[in-house]
Scaffold this active site. Structure first.
Site, mmCIF file in Angstrom:
data_model
loop_
_atom_site.group_PDB
_atom_site.id
_atom_site.type_symbol
_atom_site.label_atom_id
_atom_site.label_comp_id
_atom_site.label_asym_id
_atom_site.label_seq_id
_atom_site.Cartn_x
_atom_site.Cartn_y
_atom_site.Cartn_z
ATOM 1 N N CYS A 172 13.242 11.010 7.671
ATOM 2 C CA CYS A 172 13.147 10.553 9.057
ATOM 3 C C CYS A 172 14.398 10.831 9.871
ATOM 4 O O CYS A 172 14.331 10.944 11.097
ATOM 5 C CB CYS A 172 12.820 9.067 9.087
ATOM 6 N N LYS A 185 0.855 -1.182 0.000
ATOM 7 C CA LYS A 185 0.000 0.000 0.000
ATOM 8 C C LYS A 185 0.893 1.234 0.000
ATOM 9 O O LYS A 185 1.493 1.587 1.014
ATOM 10 C CB LYS A 185 -0.920 0.055 1.213
#
Length: 502
Positions: free
Chosen positions: A302, A192
């Protein structure tokens, strides 16, 4: 503040055609069961790029059913590793042939720099695919010398059906960091992609089919986290979930995995990484690393060095130099080769970053430079923003902002720097800038983070394991660790002749 006009894009690059907008299930592009679609938006101007099929639980069920059948009965897990490697190498070749179009899709969909996509992102994923293709026929167990009257060996076997939930900040890289080792291991999967950046994932599914990946092995369900993502996490026929994204969503995925079939999860949940600059540092190098570490990919990374800790002896001079460089940092159309920072990925992220900037000002931090949207009629552009006089209890030093916002803090001693660096719930990465080997060794062994970069930043490589400590998650990407998390270890034991067990 440097800028570029997005209306001039056509002079920089031929815009890609949007061909693939449907779900990819069992080797075919199909509409969602509900027939619903959602819009994917160009962050340069807020305009609709295309309408994408919106997958839901029913679509995930179909994709998992296809992946389950491909794993339980199909050729992929049973194929010699060398044959899987050939197909993966063909996929890498096809990506290389379509490199510019794939780079352009992520620039269009995510606001990523086209020049870096061509030079780094897409070439890097080609390297990752070939790296794990090379490992596909080298998945070996061990022969064990037992302490009792047995002989034994271990088998490394694929985990099964894997659910990959991919973030929007590096759509191509994160897709293949997850998919490549899982393919090499012999797993089948449902991917996904983030709803903000679905375009390249669908193109990769098409190329995988052309490369010879069997139907059902790689399925892509576009849609939203609370529906499609949640359905993958809680599905009884999904054997493992790999997720990169926010701490809050990671917690929900763990809960869903535990509440269903107790499937293992691999989580990379972000960070608030410190860059520690000591008095003996080269100021030009240190300021360049600080700027790149906090502004690369618009700060939507990140491991951004969003906390910069500077020793007091060079603090004032460093602040001046960093401010000058930040003010000259060119922001604008990501297709312009002169630009270093494109638009934030969508309006929600744009608004979130601006709200953190306002919060920092209200808490008493000093806004050194930036802090405002770029003056454009359309698009989600934000000035490179630097705060000074930041305290440990401020939100801008504690929360992952995921934008072009840097917080500067002053320290006196090594011990103070270590304490401040570790004063976070995250533990993904850290940088150290010093000419002293003793300081570098002491600090690198004292910081609780998964990656420590000394006199460099973003020291990623496909050979080097990457993953976090503490609330940055668990499970490593890259290297042998990235492959082995998609493998079970099975022990096979038989008694030795004349054993008392016979």
């Amino acid at each position: 503040m440097g800028s570029a006009d997005s209306t001039a894009t056509e002079s920089f690059v031929m815009m890609p055609s949007i061909i693939f907008t449907k779900l990819f299930i069992n080797g075919e592009f199909v509409d969602s069961v509900s027939g619903k679609t959602f819009e994917t938006i160009d962050p340069r101007n807020g305009e609709v790029i295309a309408k994408i099929a919106e997958g839901d639980k029913e679509d995930v069920d179909l994709a998992v059913k296809a992946a389950r059948a491909a794993f339980d009965h199909g050729p992929w897990p049973r194929m010699p590793g060398s044959e899987r490697a050939k197909i993966m190498m063909k996929l890498a070749d096809l990506i290389e042939e379509n490199l510019e179009e794939l780079a352009a899709l992520d620039s269009l969909d995510a606001g990523k720099l086209f020049s870096l996509g061509k030079a780094m992102d897409i070439p890097d994923i080609i390297g990752v695919i070939r790296y794990y293709a090379g490992a596909a026929d080298k998945i070996h167990g061990s022969t064990l010398k037992m302490s009792r009257e047995f002989q034994a060996y271990t088998l490394l076997e694929p985990m099964g059906v894997v659910g990959h939930i991919v973030p929007w900040n590096f759509p191509a890289m994160m897709f293949f960091i997850k998919v490549s080792p899982a393919l090499a291991a012999g797993c089948t999967m449902v991917v996904k992609p983030a709803e903000q950046t679905p375009l390249s994932a669908l193109y990769y599914a098409h190329l995988a089919k052309l490369a010879g990946v069997p139907d059902g092995v790689l399925n892509v369900v576009t849609g939203f986290g609370p529906t499609a993502g949640a359905a993958i996490s809680s599905h009884m026929d999904v054997d493992m979930v790999s997720f990169t994204g926010s701490l809050e969503v990671g917690r929900e995925i763990m809960k869903a995995a535990a509440a269903s079939n107790l499937k293992p999860v691999a989580l990379e949940l972000g960070g608030k990484s410190p860059l520690i600059i000591f008095d003996d540092a080269d100021l030009d190098m240190a300021s360049d690393l600080a700027l790149l570490g906090s502004l690369f990919n618009k700060g939507e990374i990140c491991v951004a060095s969003s906390r910069v800790l500077v020793q007091e002896g060079i603090y004032d001079e460093f602040v001046k130099k960093l401010a000058e460089k930040a003010k000259a940092w060119p922001v604008g159309d990501p297709f312009d080769p002169q630009v270093r920072q494109g638009p934030q990925v969508d309006k929600a992220q744009f608004d979130k970053i601006l709200s953190y900037i306002e919060h920092g000002k209200r808490e008493g931090a000093t806004l050194l430079t930036g802090g405002k949207p770029i003056d454009k009629k359309k698009g989600y552009y934000i000035e490179p923003t630097i705060f000074t006089d930041v305290k440990d209890d401020m939100l801008i030093i504690k929360d992952e902002i995921f934008g072009p916002v840097t917080a500067l803090m002053k320290f006196k001693t090594i011990e103070e720097a270590i304490k401040s660096a570790n004063n976070t719930k995250y533990g993904l990465a850290a940088g150290i800038v010093t000419k002293s080997l003793d300081v570098a060794n002491t600090v690198s062994r004292s910081i609780r983070a998964g990656s420590i970069w000394i006199n460099c930043y973003f020291g990623f490589d496909k050979d080097c394991p990457f993953g976090g400590y503490k609330m940055s998650g668990f499970g490593k990407d890259f290297g042998a660790d990235g492959l082995h998390k998609y493998l079970h270890t099975k022990s096979v034991v038989t008694p030795i002749y004349n054993s008392p067990w016979l």
